[in-house]
Design a protein around this motif. Structure first.
Motif, PDB file in Angstrom:
ATOM      1  N   UNK A 149       2.111   9.530  -5.762  1.00 10.57           N
ATOM      2  CA  UNK A 149       2.749  10.840  -5.565  1.00 10.57           C
ATOM      3  C   UNK A 149       3.665  11.192  -6.738  1.00 10.57           C
ATOM      4  N   UNK A 150       4.360  10.159  -7.257  1.00  9.22           N
ATOM      5  CA  UNK A 150       5.290  10.366  -8.366  1.00  9.22           C
ATOM      6  C   UNK A 150       4.536  10.811  -9.620  1.00  9.22           C
ATOM      7  N   UNK A 151       3.438  10.111  -9.940  1.00 14.27           N
ATOM      8  CA  UNK A 151       2.651  10.439 -11.129  1.00 14.27           C
ATOM      9  C   UNK A 151       1.976  11.806 -10.971  1.00 14.27           C
ATOM     10  N   UNK A 152       1.443  12.057  -9.782  1.00 16.81           N
ATOM     11  CA  UNK A 152       0.776  13.337  -9.520  1.00 16.81           C
ATOM     12  C   UNK A 152       1.744  14.503  -9.685  1.00 16.81           C
TER      13      UNK A 152
ATOM     14  N   UNK B 160       0.831  -1.213   0.000  1.00 14.00           N
ATOM     15  CA  UNK B 160       0.000   0.000   0.000  1.00 14.00           C
ATOM     16  C   UNK B 160       0.859   1.255   0.000  1.00 14.00           C
ATOM     17  N   UNK B 161       1.935   1.231   0.788  1.00 11.92           N
ATOM     18  CA  UNK B 161       2.838   2.388   0.844  1.00 11.92           C
ATOM     19  C   UNK B 161       3.534   2.609  -0.492  1.00 11.92           C
ATOM     20  N   UNK B 162       3.911   1.516  -1.148  1.00 11.96           N
ATOM     21  CA  UNK B 162       4.612   1.634  -2.427  1.00 11.96           C
ATOM     22  C   UNK B 162       3.677   2.154  -3.528  1.00 11.96           C
ATOM     23  N   UNK B 163       2.420   1.756  -3.449  1.00 16.22           N
ATOM     24  CA  UNK B 163       1.442   2.288  -4.404  1.00 16.22           C
ATOM     25  C   UNK B 163       1.253   3.793  -4.179  1.00 16.22           C
ATOM     26  N   UNK B 164       1.229   4.204  -2.923  1.00 17.36           N
ATOM     27  CA  UNK B 164       1.108   5.628  -2.613  1.00 17.36           C
ATOM     28  C   UNK B 164       2.311   6.420  -3.118  1.00 17.36           C
ATOM     29  N   UNK B 165       3.493   5.809  -3.046  1.00 21.32           N
ATOM     30  CA  UNK B 165       4.693   6.469  -3.578  1.00 21.32           C
ATOM     31  C   UNK B 165       4.572   6.672  -5.086  1.00 21.32           C
ATOM     32  N   UNK B 166       4.058   5.641  -5.765  1.00 18.59           N
ATOM     33  CA  UNK B 166       3.865   5.761  -7.210  1.00 18.59           C
ATOM     34  C   UNK B 166       2.824   6.834  -7.522  1.00 18.59           C
TER      35      UNK B 166
END
Length: 425
Positions: free
Chosen positions: A237-240, A229-235
């Motif tokens: 943030x990266x795309x945003x 879940x944390x890694x998906x959130x990092x992705x």
């Protein structure tokens, strides 16, 4: 005789097999015990130490267990039938062997005794997560980690590092060794030369690159230890951030690379839909086609996540999108983002994981005209060969004002190009 590792699978071509468990009762009275004769072979098929399933039996039965590793004897006190133990083994496999994402048994456990955590990673689908440590067996696993545990791999890395340090003639403790690698000791010279730090622009640039590379490696290691879940959130943030900076249109390769770095590639479409899609989704499918293709091309699991993301977008913009669902799905299909098989599977199984059960059913009901057309088109494409030439120029095109398809003469969508050059789009 062998049986399927996951015995709920009835597929005759299922390739994950294990020996059927053999049990032998020995002794009498208070000394009666059950020896699991082939526990080593069973455990090998499951990629787990034989002590784990044996201890699991003991936990479930409330019985003492004994391990004679040298002689391959694994014992559960009391008299127990082989069939009963085999059924019990299914519970162990479900909890400690099968991947919760793809249900394949190609998993490894990663034990961290200091943090008291047990991680689980799947070589088949890339899943990474944490086991629920409430079961009594987890206490045993934490005290007796498998050989491939994180602490073990850490020790191997430590040994390699120490070996390199020794080869350089710096046999010191770990902390000193690390400092030695980053800042080599000054060498005394007979000429009494000035060994001050090189302050040239080139030297500073080189040092910054070294520090940056070192930081990247540390960050990568730390990120991969995080829950999925944390890694998906990092992705996310990266795309945003790419979108906010106004460079999202040309960032498709970088986004894919970041998803692969974080080991969440199959979840990429879920993130992209959230950041890139809104009530103008039909235009956005065309605009960001290349971004989604990098994840979805020949990847059915990623395509399923695209459909789940699409459901979330509909939930956010129901008034604008519910009536357009057939058209949106056709846009995705024509853009080669979805395959027939994935669409049919999605349509048959409404899920409440991403939207409410009621909305999931409503979305599929609205999609029904497109699904029916797709099935008919598929049947026609596999029909009489004599009709192939006539059917070559037929395609169902959806009207923008009604929910039923009309026919226009254009190239058939059922003929897909499997060899898509994403970079050439």
């Amino acid at each position: 005789m062998s049986v399927n590792v996951n015995r709920s699978v009835s597929d005759q071509f299922y390739r994950y097999k294990m020996p059927r468990l053999i049990a032998k009762v020995e002794g009498k009275g208070n000394g009666i015990k059950t020896v699991i004769v082939n526990m080593v072979d069973v455990a090998k098929a499951l990629n787990r130490p034989p002590t784990y399933p044996t201890k699991y039996f003991g936990c479930e039965l409330g019985a003492q267990t004994q391990f004679d590793v040298k002689n391959d004897r694994y014992i559960v006190n009391g008299s127990h039938e082989a069939n009963k133990l085999q059924d019990m083994l299914d519970g162990f496999i479900k909890k400690f062997v099968l991947c919760p994402e793809c249900e394949n048994p190609e998993t490894d456990l990663h034990v961290n005794p200091k943090k008291q955590t047990i991680g689980n990673s799947c070589k088949a689908c890339g899943y990474r997560g944490m086991l629920d440590t409430n079961h009594k067996l987890c206490t045993f696993i934490l005290k007796n980690p498998p050989e491939n545990t994180d602490s073990g791999s850490g020790k191997k890395k430590e040994d390699k590092k120490n070996k390199r340090v020794k080869e350089n003639g710096a046999e010191k403790n770990n902390e000193t060794a690390v400092l030695t690698e980053l800042n080599p000791p000054r060498v005394e010279d007979d000429d009494d030369e000035d060994w001050g730090e090189d302050t040239s622009d080139e030297a500073q640039r080189r040092r910054m690159e070294e520090i940056s590379d070192h930081a990247k490696n540390l960050t990568l290691s730390e990120d991969l230890e995080r829950p999925v879940e944390d890694r998906v959130n990092l992705l996310f943030d990266y795309v945003k951030k790419k979108k906010e900076e106004g460079i999202i249109d040309s960032s498709d390769k970088e986004i894919l690379a970041e998803a692969e770095r974080l080991d969440v590639k199959i979840l990429g479409p879920l993130v992209l839909t959230e950041v890139l899609f809104d009530d103008k989704i039909r235009d956005q499918i065309k605009k960001y086609r290349r971004h989604f293709l990098r994840f979805c091309h020949n990847n059915k699991k990623a395509q399923r996540y695209l459909l789940h993301g699409f459901e979330c977008v509909v939930r956010m913009h129901q008034a604008q999108l519910l009536s357009k669902i057939p058209h949106i799905l056709k846009e995705m299909y024509d853009a080669d983002l979805l395959e027939e098989e994935v669409i049919f599977g999605w349509a048959e199984k409404p899920s409440k994981k991403y939207v409410s059960k009621e909305l999931a059913k409503d979305i599929r009901a609205k999609a029904d005209p497109f699904i029916k057309w797709l099935k008919e088109a598929e049947e026609e494409s596999s029909g009489d060969d004599d009709d192939d030439e006539e059917d070559e120029n037929i395609e169902v095109v959806y009207s923008k004002t009604v929910s039923v398809p009309k026919v226009e003469t254009v190239k058939s969508p059922v003929e897909k190009d499997d060899d898509i050059d994403i970079d050439a789009i």
